[in-house]
Design a protein around this motif. Structure first.
Motif, PDB file in Angstrom:
ATOM      1  N   SER A 112       3.057  11.765 -11.426  1.00 11.36           N
ATOM      2  CA  SER A 112       3.038  10.461 -10.771  1.00 11.36           C
ATOM      3  C   SER A 112       1.947  10.445  -9.720  1.00 11.36           C
ATOM      4  CB  SER A 112       4.400  10.164 -10.130  1.00 11.36           C
ATOM      5  OG  SER A 112       4.700  11.113  -9.125  1.00 11.36           O
ATOM      6  N   GLY A 113       1.654   9.246  -9.208  1.00 13.08           N
ATOM      7  CA  GLY A 113       0.687   9.117  -8.123  1.00 13.08           C
ATOM      8  C   GLY A 113      -0.686   8.624  -8.526  1.00 13.08           C
ATOM      9  N   GLY A 114      -0.911   8.452  -9.821  1.00 14.63           N
ATOM     10  CA  GLY A 114      -2.209   7.964 -10.249  1.00 14.63           C
ATOM     11  C   GLY A 114      -2.396   6.491  -9.899  1.00 14.63           C
ATOM     12  N   GLY A 115      -3.614   5.997 -10.129  1.00 13.02           N
ATOM     13  CA  GLY A 115      -3.899   4.608  -9.838  1.00 13.02           C
ATOM     14  C   GLY A 115      -5.384   4.340  -9.778  1.00 13.02           C
ATOM     15  N   LEU A 116      -5.704   3.161  -9.286  1.00 13.83           N
ATOM     16  CA  LEU A 116      -7.102   2.742  -9.128  1.00 13.83           C
ATOM     17  C   LEU A 116      -7.509   2.928  -7.671  1.00 13.83           C
ATOM     18  CD1 LEU A 116      -9.705   1.286 -10.106  1.00 13.83           C
ATOM     19  CD2 LEU A 116      -8.527  -0.879  -9.577  1.00 13.83           C
ATOM     20  N   VAL A 117      -8.622   3.599  -7.453  1.00 13.01           N
ATOM     21  CA  VAL A 117      -9.105   3.853  -6.096  1.00 13.01           C
ATOM     22  C   VAL A 117     -10.615   3.716  -6.079  1.00 13.01           C
ATOM     23  CG1 VAL A 117      -9.272   6.352  -6.485  1.00 13.01           C
ATOM     24  CG2 VAL A 117      -8.966   5.470  -4.161  1.00 13.01           C
ATOM     25  N   GLN A 118     -11.151   3.301  -4.944  1.00 16.22           N
ATOM     26  CA  GLN A 118     -12.601   3.179  -4.813  1.00 16.22           C
ATOM     27  C   GLN A 118     -13.238   4.545  -4.588  1.00 16.22           C
ATOM     28  OE1 GLN A 118     -13.395   0.351  -1.667  1.00 16.22           O
ATOM     29  NE2 GLN A 118     -13.080  -1.389  -3.037  1.00 16.22           N
ATOM     30  N   PRO A 119     -14.511   4.686  -4.948  1.00 20.11           N
ATOM     31  CA  PRO A 119     -15.210   5.945  -4.658  1.00 20.11           C
ATOM     32  C   PRO A 119     -15.091   6.309  -3.191  1.00 20.11           C
ATOM     33  CG  PRO A 119     -16.534   4.581  -6.107  1.00 20.11           C
ATOM     34  CD  PRO A 119     -15.366   3.734  -5.687  1.00 20.11           C
ATOM     35  N   GLY A 120     -14.846   7.589  -2.948  1.00 18.82           N
ATOM     36  CA  GLY A 120     -14.638   8.055  -1.583  1.00 18.82           C
ATOM     37  C   GLY A 120     -13.197   8.027  -1.139  1.00 18.82           C
ATOM     38  N   GLY A 121     -12.343   7.413  -1.928  1.00 16.38           N
ATOM     39  CA  GLY A 121     -10.940   7.306  -1.580  1.00 16.38           C
ATOM     40  C   GLY A 121     -10.134   8.542  -1.936  1.00 16.38           C
ATOM     41  N   SER A 122      -8.819   8.451  -1.716  1.00 12.42           N
ATOM     42  CA  SER A 122      -7.924   9.584  -1.922  1.00 12.42           C
ATOM     43  C   SER A 122      -6.702   9.177  -2.728  1.00 12.42           C
ATOM     44  CB  SER A 122      -7.470  10.146  -0.570  1.00 12.42           C
ATOM     45  OG  SER A 122      -8.550  10.617   0.194  1.00 12.42           O
ATOM     46  N   LEU A 123      -6.158  10.143  -3.443  1.00 17.80           N
ATOM     47  CA  LEU A 123      -4.889   9.988  -4.135  1.00 17.80           C
ATOM     48  C   LEU A 123      -4.140  11.311  -4.054  1.00 17.80           C
ATOM     49  CD1 LEU A 123      -5.761   8.094  -7.457  1.00 17.80           C
ATOM     50  CD2 LEU A 123      -4.386   7.208  -5.573  1.00 17.80           C
ATOM     51  N   ARG A 124      -2.822  11.222  -4.108  1.00 22.55           N
ATOM     52  CA  ARG A 124      -1.989  12.415  -4.156  1.00 22.55           C
ATOM     53  C   ARG A 124      -1.146  12.363  -5.423  1.00 22.55           C
ATOM     54  NH1 ARG A 124       3.410  14.005  -0.917  1.00 22.55           N
ATOM     55  NH2 ARG A 124       3.070  16.244  -0.615  1.00 22.55           N
ATOM     56  N   LEU A 125      -1.429  13.269  -6.338  1.00 25.68           N
ATOM     57  CA  LEU A 125      -0.661  13.355  -7.567  1.00 25.68           C
ATOM     58  C   LEU A 125       0.509  14.310  -7.361  1.00 25.68           C
ATOM     59  CD1 LEU A 125      -3.460  13.623 -10.284  1.00 25.68           C
ATOM     60  CD2 LEU A 125      -2.498  11.578  -9.175  1.00 25.68           C
ATOM     61  N   SER A 126       1.609  14.015  -8.029  1.00 26.85           N
ATOM     62  CA  SER A 126       2.778  14.877  -7.976  1.00 26.85           C
ATOM     63  C   SER A 126       3.227  15.232  -9.378  1.00 26.85           C
ATOM     64  CB  SER A 126       3.926  14.184  -7.236  1.00 26.85           C
ATOM     65  OG  SER A 126       3.577  13.925  -5.891  1.00 26.85           O
ATOM     66  N   CYS A 127       3.724  16.443  -9.520  1.00 27.06           N
ATOM     67  CA  CYS A 127       4.266  16.930 -10.783  1.00 27.06           C
ATOM     68  C   CYS A 127       5.702  17.342 -10.505  1.00 27.06           C
ATOM     69  CB  CYS A 127       3.443  18.101 -11.286  1.00 27.06           C
ATOM     70  SG  CYS A 127       4.080  18.891 -12.778  1.00 27.06           S
ATOM     71  N   ALA A 128       6.647  16.637 -11.115  1.00 26.89           N
ATOM     72  CA  ALA A 128       8.061  16.926 -10.911  1.00 26.89           C
ATOM     73  C   ALA A 128       8.645  17.572 -12.156  1.00 26.89           C
ATOM     74  CB  ALA A 128       8.814  15.639 -10.588  1.00 26.89           C
ATOM     75  N   ALA A 129       9.559  18.495 -11.938  1.00 33.60           N
ATOM     76  CA  ALA A 129      10.194  19.201 -13.043  1.00 33.60           C
ATOM     77  C   ALA A 129      11.676  18.887 -13.097  1.00 33.60           C
ATOM     78  CB  ALA A 129       9.996  20.698 -12.893  1.00 33.60           C
TER      79      ALA A 129
END
Length: 127
Positions: free
Chosen positions: A6-23
């Motif tokens: 989870s955590g994906g999406g659309l972001v502008q260059p230079g931006g940040s995202l935090r992806l998570s992997c749940a089990a």
């Protein structure tokens, strides 16, 4: 045994995202975990790795200094913090555990065979 990103999406260059992997169904702390990505028309490539004890991490050269992998044992999750994102980071991101199941899709990276995968989460870096 399931993994979900989870955590994906659309972001502008230079931006940040935090992806998570749940089990679910197992304790992630007994497995090495890898993050991989696949861009349109390209093969799946390794992005980052964290050992079962969290003491060893690896990063692809293309993301070194920008991405950080970490474990959250209390939540049974692994995170990928992505900063200074570039258009070339656009891809579907997958997490995987280093277990091998005969007949399953398996990718060897960092000396490990990753054979259990989540469905992936889309990351798009664009203006």
């Amino acid at each position: 045994v399931q993994l979900v990103e989870s955590g994906g999406g659309l972001v502008q260059p230079g931006g940040s995202l935090r992806l998570s992997c749940a089990a679910s169904g197992f304790n992630m702390d007994i497995y090495d975990i890898g993050w991989f990505r696949q861009a349109p028309g390209k093969g799946r490539e390794g992005v980052s790795y964290i050992s079962a004890d969290g003491g060893t991490t690896f990063y692809a050269d293309s993301v070194k200094g920008r991405f950080t992998i970490s474990r959250d044992s209390a939540e049974n999750m692994v995170h990928l913090e992505m900063n200074s994102l570039k258009p070339e980071d656009t891809a579907i991101y997958y997490c995987a555990t280093d277990d091998y199941t005969p007949g399953a899709f398996t990718l060897v990276e960092w000396g490990r065979a990753f054979g259990t995968w989540g469905p992936g989460t889309q990351v798009t870096v664009s203006t």
